[in-house]
Design a protein around this motif. Sequence first.
Motif, PDB file in Angstrom:
ATOM      1  N   LEU A 138      53.955  38.120  41.088  1.00 21.59           N
ATOM      2  CA  LEU A 138      52.815  37.425  41.679  1.00 21.59           C
ATOM      3  C   LEU A 138      52.349  36.287  40.778  1.00 21.59           C
ATOM      4  CD1 LEU A 138      50.695  40.434  43.024  1.00 21.59           C
ATOM      5  CD2 LEU A 138      52.363  39.034  44.267  1.00 21.59           C
ATOM      6  N   ASP A 139      51.439  35.467  41.291  1.00 23.19           N
ATOM      7  CA  ASP A 139      50.848  34.405  40.486  1.00 23.19           C
ATOM      8  C   ASP A 139      49.890  35.008  39.466  1.00 23.19           C
ATOM      9  OD1 ASP A 139      47.798  33.624  41.870  1.00 23.19           O
ATOM     10  OD2 ASP A 139      49.140  35.041  42.860  1.00 23.19           O
ATOM     11  N   ASP A 140      49.332  34.180  38.632  1.00 25.74           N
ATOM     12  CA  ASP A 140      48.471  34.680  37.561  1.00 25.74           C
ATOM     13  C   ASP A 140      47.219  35.373  38.093  1.00 25.74           C
ATOM     14  OD1 ASP A 140      50.178  33.855  35.589  1.00 25.74           O
ATOM     15  OD2 ASP A 140      49.125  31.974  35.169  1.00 25.74           O
ATOM     16  N   ASP A 141      46.786  35.032  39.300  1.00 24.75           N
ATOM     17  CA  ASP A 141      45.580  35.620  39.875  1.00 24.75           C
ATOM     18  C   ASP A 141      45.882  36.856  40.714  1.00 24.75           C
ATOM     19  OD1 ASP A 141      42.739  35.475  40.133  1.00 24.75           O
ATOM     20  OD2 ASP A 141      42.992  34.818  42.206  1.00 24.75           O
ATOM     21  N   ARG A 142      47.170  37.240  40.792  1.00 26.58           N
ATOM     22  CA  ARG A 142      47.605  38.404  41.575  1.00 26.58           C
ATOM     23  C   ARG A 142      47.196  38.309  43.045  1.00 26.58           C
ATOM     24  NH1 ARG A 142      48.339  44.147  38.615  1.00 26.58           N
ATOM     25  NH2 ARG A 142      48.933  43.437  36.561  1.00 26.58           N
ATOM     26  N   GLN A 143      47.434  37.163  43.624  1.00 31.08           N
ATOM     27  CA  GLN A 143      47.203  36.999  45.060  1.00 31.08           C
ATOM     28  C   GLN A 143      48.412  37.565  45.808  1.00 31.08           C
ATOM     29  OE1 GLN A 143      44.421  35.533  46.864  1.00 31.08           O
ATOM     30  NE2 GLN A 143      43.586  36.127  44.877  1.00 31.08           N
ATOM     31  N   TYR A 144      48.196  38.685  46.502  1.00 27.23           N
ATOM     32  CA  TYR A 144      49.296  39.367  47.188  1.00 27.23           C
ATOM     33  C   TYR A 144      49.190  39.136  48.687  1.00 27.23           C
ATOM     34  CZ  TYR A 144      52.791  43.108  47.798  1.00 27.23           C
ATOM     35  OH  TYR A 144      53.928  43.840  48.105  1.00 27.23           O
ATOM     36  N   SER A 145      49.112  37.863  49.050  1.00 25.56           N
ATOM     37  CA  SER A 145      49.071  37.464  50.455  1.00 25.56           C
ATOM     38  C   SER A 145      49.592  36.035  50.537  1.00 25.56           C
ATOM     39  CB  SER A 145      47.650  37.566  51.016  1.00 25.56           C
ATOM     40  OG  SER A 145      46.758  36.740  50.293  1.00 25.56           O
ATOM     41  N   CYS A 146      49.688  35.532  51.757  1.00 23.42           N
ATOM     42  CA  CYS A 146      50.307  34.233  52.009  1.00 23.42           C
ATOM     43  C   CYS A 146      49.602  33.109  51.263  1.00 23.42           C
ATOM     44  CB  CYS A 146      50.285  33.964  53.513  1.00 23.42           C
ATOM     45  SG  CYS A 146      50.946  32.371  54.004  1.00 23.42           S
ATOM     46  N   GLU A 152      55.204  19.674  49.616  1.00 22.37           N
ATOM     47  CA  GLU A 152      56.526  20.130  49.181  1.00 22.37           C
ATOM     48  C   GLU A 152      56.571  20.215  47.664  1.00 22.37           C
ATOM     49  OE1 GLU A 152      60.320  21.550  49.952  1.00 22.37           O
ATOM     50  OE2 GLU A 152      58.850  20.893  51.437  1.00 22.37           O
ATOM     51  N   GLY A 153      57.118  21.308  47.167  1.00 26.58           N
ATOM     52  CA  GLY A 153      57.288  21.463  45.735  1.00 26.58           C
ATOM     53  C   GLY A 153      56.072  21.987  45.004  1.00 26.58           C
ATOM     54  N   GLN A 154      55.006  22.322  45.709  1.00 31.70           N
ATOM     55  CA  GLN A 154      53.827  22.857  45.046  1.00 31.70           C
ATOM     56  C   GLN A 154      54.137  24.218  44.442  1.00 31.70           C
ATOM     57  OE1 GLN A 154      50.385  23.400  47.624  1.00 31.70           O
ATOM     58  NE2 GLN A 154      48.982  23.022  45.925  1.00 31.70           N
ATOM     59  N   SER A 155      53.635  24.467  43.245  1.00 36.24           N
ATOM     60  CA  SER A 155      53.905  25.730  42.572  1.00 36.24           C
ATOM     61  C   SER A 155      53.192  26.872  43.282  1.00 36.24           C
ATOM     62  CB  SER A 155      53.450  25.664  41.114  1.00 36.24           C
ATOM     63  OG  SER A 155      52.024  25.664  41.044  1.00 36.24           O
ATOM     64  N   LEU A 156      53.668  28.085  43.048  1.00 37.44           N
ATOM     65  CA  LEU A 156      53.044  29.248  43.658  1.00 37.44           C
ATOM     66  C   LEU A 156      51.594  29.391  43.212  1.00 37.44           C
ATOM     67  CD1 LEU A 156      53.263  31.867  45.346  1.00 37.44           C
ATOM     68  CD2 LEU A 156      54.009  33.026  43.251  1.00 37.44           C
ATOM     69  N   ASP A 157      51.305  29.201  41.932  1.00 45.20           N
ATOM     70  CA  ASP A 157      49.935  29.342  41.443  1.00 45.20           C
ATOM     71  C   ASP A 157      49.012  28.328  42.114  1.00 45.20           C
ATOM     72  OD1 ASP A 157      49.572  31.198  38.732  1.00 45.20           O
ATOM     73  OD2 ASP A 157      51.627  30.619  39.138  1.00 45.20           O
ATOM     74  N   ASP A 158      49.469  27.086  42.238  1.00 42.12           N
ATOM     75  CA  ASP A 158      48.632  26.068  42.876  1.00 42.12           C
ATOM     76  C   ASP A 158      48.459  26.347  44.369  1.00 42.12           C
ATOM     77  OD1 ASP A 158      48.234  24.743  40.505  1.00 42.12           O
ATOM     78  OD2 ASP A 158      49.713  23.171  40.886  1.00 42.12           O
ATOM     79  N   TRP A 187      43.004  42.650  43.982  1.00 41.14           N
ATOM     80  CA  TRP A 187      42.730  42.629  42.545  1.00 41.14           C
ATOM     81  C   TRP A 187      41.544  41.725  42.205  1.00 41.14           C
ATOM     82  CZ3 TRP A 187      47.948  42.948  44.132  1.00 41.14           C
ATOM     83  CH2 TRP A 187      48.616  44.113  43.726  1.00 41.14           C
ATOM     84  N   GLY A 188      40.792  41.342  43.216  1.00 44.06           N
ATOM     85  CA  GLY A 188      39.517  40.678  42.980  1.00 44.06           C
ATOM     86  C   GLY A 188      39.536  39.174  42.923  1.00 44.06           C
ATOM     87  N   GLY A 189      40.700  38.551  43.021  1.00 46.54           N
ATOM     88  CA  GLY A 189      40.787  37.110  42.810  1.00 46.54           C
ATOM     89  C   GLY A 189      39.957  36.285  43.772  1.00 46.54           C
ATOM     90  N   ARG A 341      61.082  35.182  41.574  1.00 45.12           N
ATOM     91  CA  ARG A 341      60.434  35.664  40.353  1.00 45.12           C
ATOM     92  C   ARG A 341      60.847  37.105  40.062  1.00 45.12           C
ATOM     93  NH1 ARG A 341      54.364  33.764  39.458  1.00 45.12           N
ATOM     94  NH2 ARG A 341      54.641  31.494  39.490  1.00 45.12           N
ATOM     95  N   PHE A 342      60.927  37.918  41.099  1.00 44.18           N
ATOM     96  CA  PHE A 342      61.313  39.315  40.901  1.00 44.18           C
ATOM     97  C   PHE A 342      62.748  39.402  40.392  1.00 44.18           C
ATOM     98  CE2 PHE A 342      62.864  43.468  42.373  1.00 44.18           C
ATOM     99  CZ  PHE A 342      61.899  44.293  41.810  1.00 44.18           C
ATOM    100  N   ARG A 343      63.649  38.611  40.973  1.00 41.04           N
ATOM    101  CA  ARG A 343      65.045  38.618  40.534  1.00 41.04           C
ATOM    102  C   ARG A 343      65.152  38.169  39.075  1.00 41.04           C
ATOM    103  NH1 ARG A 343      69.172  41.279  42.223  1.00 41.04           N
ATOM    104  NH2 ARG A 343      70.221  39.899  40.767  1.00 41.04           N
ATOM    105  N   ALA A 344      64.342  37.192  38.696  1.00 46.04           N
ATOM    106  CA  ALA A 344      64.402  36.680  37.325  1.00 46.04           C
ATOM    107  C   ALA A 344      63.938  37.715  36.296  1.00 46.04           C
ATOM    108  CB  ALA A 344      63.555  35.409  37.207  1.00 46.04           C
ATOM    109  N   ARG A 345      63.146  38.704  36.746  1.00 45.01           N
ATOM    110  CA  ARG A 345      62.632  39.710  35.816  1.00 45.01           C
ATOM    111  C   ARG A 345      63.093  41.109  36.224  1.00 45.01           C
ATOM    112  NH1 ARG A 345      56.501  38.076  34.272  1.00 45.01           N
ATOM    113  NH2 ARG A 345      57.040  39.439  32.515  1.00 45.01           N
ATOM    114  N   TRP A 346      64.289  41.159  36.782  1.00 47.35           N
ATOM    115  CA  TRP A 346      64.867  42.404  37.289  1.00 47.35           C
ATOM    116  C   TRP A 346      64.943  43.485  36.208  1.00 47.35           C
ATOM    117  CZ3 TRP A 346      66.909  43.388  42.286  1.00 47.35           C
ATOM    118  CH2 TRP A 346      67.639  44.582  42.409  1.00 47.35           C
ATOM    119  N   GLU A 347      65.381  43.114  35.025  1.00 50.02           N
ATOM    120  CA  GLU A 347      65.545  44.109  33.963  1.00 50.02           C
ATOM    121  C   GLU A 347      64.211  44.749  33.590  1.00 50.02           C
ATOM    122  OE1 GLU A 347      67.623  42.434  30.693  1.00 50.02           O
ATOM    123  OE2 GLU A 347      69.491  42.099  31.819  1.00 50.02           O
TER     124      GLU A 347
END
Length: 421
Positions: A138-146, A152-158, A187-189, A341-347
């Motif tokens: 998730l992003d730094d604010d733990r937004q677990y929704s759309c 185009e190209g905007q980061s997930l956090d933004d 998570w309150g964000g 992001r999940f694939r990148a931190r699979w381990e």
Amino acid sequence: MERLLESVLRRVIVRGALTLTTASGRTLRLGTAPPGKPPVAVRITCPAAERGICLDPELKLGEAYMNGTLVMEQGSIADFLDLVMSQPLAINPTVPAKLLYLARRLSRRIAQFNPRDRAQRNVAHHYDIDGRLYSLFLDDDRQYSCAYFEHEGQSLDDAQLAKKRHIAAKLVLEREGLDVLDIGSGWGGLGLYLAEMAGAKVSGVTLSREQLALSRTRAAERGLAERVNFELRDYRDVAGPFDRIVSVGMFEHVGVDHFGAFFRKAKSLLKEDGVMLLHAIGRADPPGVTNPFIAKYIFPGGYIPALSEVLPHIERAGLVVTDVELLRLHYAQTLKAWRQRFRARWEEAARLTDERFCRMWEFYLAASEMAFRHQGLNVFQIQLARRQEAVPLTRAYIAAAEDRLRRAEAAVRAPLRLAGE
């Protein structure tokens, strides 16, 4: 079963190419690969998995990947699902699969019956797992929704920040001190954003103990504990009234038998000039059933409704629909970012859980992404009020409010300093 599977796939795969190695070792080449693009290649390792996929593909395909009996040999599971789910004709199900769908349709009200104790268990199944897992994708604010991708190209956090801003604008927070109820506060964000940027007094309710603990910690760390209060409480037990109500990503857990009660409760909690914003996943198709893999492993008791199932309950509750916006491919982009992001931190995820869980989670993210890309899922934002005069006459106020919120965001950001300053 092998011949049946081959017959079905040869009718379906007309765009792109798939190479399938069956449990017996036969290699099937289906479709035609575009120039320069290799076919997706998969292998089924045992006859039981083959039978399951033929008889109940919606459940058994995900289970086969999760259990390691469906192996990707070229491309990823997302590539495979993109190929299959983007075909011009839906897969023609076998007779057993049709019967299973009919049974699920007939029993969906039982599956989605969510009294308070069952709702609590369903939420705990998904959200009260090791919180470190969510921090991996998730992003730094733990937004677990759309998220809301403005360009185009905007980061997930933004894009997640833009989502909070867009929702806040639609809540018409024209003055400080408005009482806001956040149903399903996560998570309150969002609640923290509304308090910090719009000066609201927020009451957030959740059924997740893990989310509650982190939400309260974050509120204290931000110095907002006096303006934001989070509680472990079912929305049906909340006492009002409130100036504003917001609910993001929670309505999918309400269940079809409880839609009427949800909106009647919302009306009872709204002040006479109150405004509500409902942000939830919806379907463009007529009413259906929850995907059985998602229902069994990811969101028990959940359901994605059609607008035709939601609007009649709003009307009967006596609420006024003041605005509807459909966010079409925004969730596909969000899920793609989560999956990558999940694939990148699979381990790291595997150390927290195990390989089987990781494959399950990857399948969930990939299948959900492709459902938004190819199978009519979207996100609707429905703005509601008790009186139509509660909302400005035109939608120009949304852009104006977003501009004000951007300025507020800029004002609270810590200035960038060079090392040693």
